[in-house]
Structures are given as C-alpha cells and as structure tokens.
Design an enzyme around this catalytic site. Structure first.
Site, PDB file in Angstrom:
ATOM      1  N   ARG A 197      47.301  43.689  32.712  1.00  0.00           N
ATOM      2  CA  ARG A 197      46.525  44.460  33.687  1.00  0.00           C
ATOM      3  C   ARG A 197      47.393  45.627  34.151  1.00  0.00           C
ATOM      4  O   ARG A 197      48.623  45.551  34.103  1.00  0.00           O
ATOM      5  CB  ARG A 197      46.144  43.600  34.896  1.00  0.00           C
ATOM      6  CG  ARG A 197      45.290  42.375  34.557  1.00  0.00           C
ATOM      7  CD  ARG A 197      45.024  41.556  35.815  1.00  0.00           C
ATOM      8  NE  ARG A 197      44.165  40.401  35.568  1.00  0.00           N
ATOM      9  CZ  ARG A 197      44.600  39.185  35.267  1.00  0.00           C
ATOM     10  NH1 ARG A 197      45.920  38.977  35.192  1.00  0.00           N
ATOM     11  NH2 ARG A 197      43.767  38.198  35.060  1.00  0.00           N
ATOM     12  N   LYS A 229      47.112  37.741  38.874  1.00  0.00           N
ATOM     13  CA  LYS A 229      46.311  37.517  40.068  1.00  0.00           C
ATOM     14  C   LYS A 229      46.741  36.235  40.764  1.00  0.00           C
ATOM     15  O   LYS A 229      47.074  35.243  40.130  1.00  0.00           O
ATOM     16  CB  LYS A 229      44.826  37.433  39.692  1.00  0.00           C
ATOM     17  CG  LYS A 229      44.226  38.754  39.241  1.00  0.00           C
ATOM     18  CD  LYS A 229      42.744  38.605  38.970  1.00  0.00           C
ATOM     19  CE  LYS A 229      42.104  39.936  38.623  1.00  0.00           C
ATOM     20  NZ  LYS A 229      40.643  39.817  38.363  1.00  0.00           N
ATOM     21  N   HIS A 246      42.064  49.235  31.716  1.00  0.00           N
ATOM     22  CA  HIS A 246      41.479  47.945  31.355  1.00  0.00           C
ATOM     23  C   HIS A 246      40.880  47.976  29.955  1.00  0.00           C
ATOM     24  O   HIS A 246      40.728  46.925  29.326  1.00  0.00           O
ATOM     25  CB  HIS A 246      40.422  47.548  32.387  1.00  0.00           C
ATOM     26  CG  HIS A 246      40.548  46.123  32.844  1.00  0.00           C
ATOM     27  ND1 HIS A 246      41.664  45.632  33.485  1.00  0.00           N
ATOM     28  CD2 HIS A 246      39.704  45.068  32.729  1.00  0.00           C
ATOM     29  CE1 HIS A 246      41.486  44.352  33.754  1.00  0.00           C
ATOM     30  NE2 HIS A 246      40.318  43.982  33.310  1.00  0.00           N
ATOM     31  N   ARG A 270      43.314  46.549  27.664  1.00  0.00           N
ATOM     32  CA  ARG A 270      43.360  45.075  27.790  1.00  0.00           C
ATOM     33  C   ARG A 270      42.181  44.459  27.031  1.00  0.00           C
ATOM     34  O   ARG A 270      42.341  43.459  26.323  1.00  0.00           O
ATOM     35  CB  ARG A 270      43.324  44.704  29.269  1.00  0.00           C
ATOM     36  CG  ARG A 270      43.341  43.204  29.570  1.00  0.00           C
ATOM     37  CD  ARG A 270      43.533  43.024  31.072  1.00  0.00           C
ATOM     38  NE  ARG A 270      43.074  41.750  31.566  1.00  0.00           N
ATOM     39  CZ  ARG A 270      43.828  40.641  31.604  1.00  0.00           C
ATOM     40  NH1 ARG A 270      45.049  40.664  31.123  1.00  0.00           N
ATOM     41  NH2 ARG A 270      43.349  39.523  32.121  1.00  0.00           N
ATOM     42  N   HIS A 312      43.756  34.280  32.037  1.00  0.00           N
ATOM     43  CA  HIS A 312      42.479  33.871  32.609  1.00  0.00           C
ATOM     44  C   HIS A 312      42.558  32.416  33.066  1.00  0.00           C
ATOM     45  O   HIS A 312      43.066  31.552  32.342  1.00  0.00           O
ATOM     46  CB  HIS A 312      41.354  33.995  31.577  1.00  0.00           C
ATOM     47  CG  HIS A 312      40.938  35.410  31.324  1.00  0.00           C
ATOM     48  ND1 HIS A 312      40.268  35.800  30.179  1.00  0.00           N
ATOM     49  CD2 HIS A 312      41.091  36.533  32.061  1.00  0.00           C
ATOM     50  CE1 HIS A 312      40.032  37.095  30.233  1.00  0.00           C
ATOM     51  NE2 HIS A 312      40.525  37.564  31.362  1.00  0.00           N
ATOM     52  N   TYR A 322      34.626  37.807  25.360  1.00  0.00           N
ATOM     53  CA  TYR A 322      35.118  38.684  24.304  1.00  0.00           C
ATOM     54  C   TYR A 322      34.600  38.254  22.935  1.00  0.00           C
ATOM     55  O   TYR A 322      34.504  39.071  22.024  1.00  0.00           O
ATOM     56  CB  TYR A 322      36.644  38.692  24.292  1.00  0.00           C
ATOM     57  CG  TYR A 322      37.241  39.360  25.497  1.00  0.00           C
ATOM     58  CD1 TYR A 322      37.391  40.739  25.554  1.00  0.00           C
ATOM     59  CD2 TYR A 322      37.648  38.619  26.604  1.00  0.00           C
ATOM     60  CE1 TYR A 322      37.931  41.357  26.670  1.00  0.00           C
ATOM     61  CE2 TYR A 322      38.185  39.231  27.716  1.00  0.00           C
ATOM     62  CZ  TYR A 322      38.319  40.586  27.747  1.00  0.00           C
ATOM     63  OH  TYR A 322      38.841  41.197  28.851  1.00  0.00           O
TER      64      TYR A 322
END
Length: 319
Positions: free
Chosen positions: A167, A191, A263, A266, A289, A298
């Site tokens: 990110r 995150k 992004h 990514r 994730h 994806y």
C-alpha cells in the site's frame, strides 16, 4: 462541535454530542482507529445525530430500530442538502451507527442496542483496476529515466509498490532498516499496525540498491537525516501526496493513457501473480488481507480476462 458549512438542519442535544465525543475518543485512543476512518465516522455520526434531532430525539433512550433504518433510507435517498450515498458509503455509515449504539449500551447510556438488527446494504462487487505488464514496465522505465537522485528514488518507490504489492502508506512508511537487500525481504507495517514480511524481487532490490548508494545520500544531505527509506528533496520522509505526484509524472512521461493510482500497482501485483498461477492464499498473505474473501475478488479479474480471450479465439464462442 460542527464545522462551518456542515451545520445540520437541527442541532443535537448536548447529551448526544457528549456521547459522540466519548465514542470518537474511544475509537482513537482505545481502538487505534486510523485517522481517515475516524474522520469518516465523525462525519457519518454527526449526520446521524442531526437526523435524530430533526425527529425530536434528545437522547438515545427514545430511539428505536425504525430511526436507524430511517436514517439508512435517508442516506440512500439523499436530499437537497446531502447527495444520495452509494451502497458502500451508506454501509460504512451504518457500521458507524451500530458501533455508536454498542458503545452506548456498554457505557450504560441505554438499556438496549436498537441498531444491532440493522444490516448495512451490500455493495456491488467491483473488479479491481489493473494494468498490463507492458504498461507497468513502461511506467517503471520512465520513473528512473534521467538517473538523478530523485529519479532513482522514484524508480525504487514504484518498484516497491508493484514488486511487493505494498500500500502507498506502507511504502512511504518504510525505514531503511525495514529492508534487507541481502535476504530479499522487507517488513511492511499494514492496517491496524499489523506487520508482515514480504519478498523483494530482483528488480526492486536493484532499484533500491542504486537509490541507497547514489540517490538517498544526496537527498538527505539537504536535511537532518532520519530513518525513512524514501525522502523528499529536503531530506524528510516522502508523503503519500508526493508519492501520487511521482506516479502521475512517470505515467505522463511514459505516455500511458490509463487511469493510474498507487493502488493500481497493488492491484496489478495481485492480478499478475494470479495470472501466473499463484495460489490465492499466498497472494492473501503477500497483500496482508485479513480474509481470503477480499483477495478472491482478484480472481474475478483473471476469470474475466480468460472469458475475453475465449470469446476472441474460440471458433464457437460467439455461436
């Protein structure tokens, strides 16, 4: 409590405003919620309290589930004052309201959580945007074209974004000590403060090595120095906004007529891995994730691409 230009039609009671402040403090201090998320929740909840005030509610005691669903309906319908929200934005607002009511129950402000049965609207699945390998290579070449300290930095930054699936906040947050070029690995802070170790490919290692030897020393000479991997012309840590500028400038030099963001790289990282046969759970770990369901979006990209190739190449596809 309400900034100029954001005053609601009806002002919430001091009691509700105090409860909102307590909840936002709880999110910031005890839960460590990110600043951007906190800002969105603050905006959503101020609108919710304005909605309650407009119906004569001065506390949460008289609020029922119908008030919460009514607020959701108002979000989706919009008004002259507030544009209608899409499913994803409305869902975020409902999550904020549900958290607010749970907090009120835990703090003893109410006897029941009337929002617990309200479900956020389901946002439609949107395929992540990705660009082809050729476009990425053109972008990377354009970023480091002139060999200057800034160009070396820009090339290394974009190589990390694409080569590590980082990110933008993770990339600009890197310190020099977070990257081990000999081992070919980097430690990213994702995150929620979660760390993950990701491999750094040959091209990214070479770009980082060139930047660390011939680029970064020249840039930090203009500042006081520091641990940041990617620094600006004054020697301070590169910001997310500056990283956007780097990408846009490289895309313009490369003559790419596609919509690009940090992004996007990514997304392209994940899509190209899956196209190459990588297992979705490996890609999940690389992206950081929490749920494999997020990564599985994806796979829809690769299936769509297969469908396009099939339709163009198979003699009976269009029959």
């Amino acid at each position: 409590m309400f900034e100029p230009g954001l005053e609601p039609e009806a002002s919430p009671s001091p009691e509700l405003q105090a409860l909102l402040r307590a909840y936002l403090d709880h999110l910031a201090v005890e839960r460590g919620v990110a600043a951007n998320t906190l800002s969105s929740y603050r905006r959503d909840l101020r609108r919710y309290l304005a909605h309650l005030a407009a119906t004569g509610r001065t506390s949460l005691d008289g609020v029922g589930e119908s008030d919460v669903t009514g607020f959701l309906g108002a979000l989706r319908a919009g008004s002259a004052r507030h544009p209608a929200l899409g499913a994803s934005s409305a869902a975020r607002a409902v999550v904020a309201v549900r958290g607010f009511h749970r907090f009120a129950l835990r703090e003893g402000a109410v006897a029941d959580d009337v929002a617990r049965g309200v479900r956020p609207p389901s946002a439609p699945k949107r395929l992540p945007k990705a660009v082809g390998v050729a476009e990425v290579e053109a972008l990377l070449e354009a970023a480091g074209a002139d060999g200057s300290p800034r160009a070396l930095r820009d090339r290394a930054l974009l190589e990390v974004l694409y080569g590590c699936g980082a990110r933008i906040s993770e990339a600009v947050g890197l310190d020099v000590d977070d990257v081990d070029l000999d081992a070919g690995a980097a430690r990213l802070l994702g995150k929620g403060g979660k760390e993950r170790l990701v491999p750094v490919g040959r091209f990214a290692r070479e770009a980082l090595a060139a930047y660390l030897v011939r680029g970064r020393p020249a840039l930090v000479a203009h500042g006081s120095g520091g641990p940041a991997m990617f620094v600006n012309a004054r020697g301070g840590r590169l910001s997310r906004q500056s990283a956007w500028v780097v990408l846009r400038a490289a895309a313009e030099r490369a003559g790419l007529d596609v919509e690009l963001s940090p992004h996007t790289l990514r997304h392209s990282f994940a899509t190209h891995l899956l196209d190459g046969g990588a297992d979705v759970r490996v890609v999940q770990e690389l992206l950081g994730h929490a749920s494999v369901a997020t990564t599985q979006i994806y796979t829809l990209v690769t299936v769509e691409r297969l469908r396009e190739v099939y339709a163009a190449a198979h003699p009976r596809a269009l029959g």
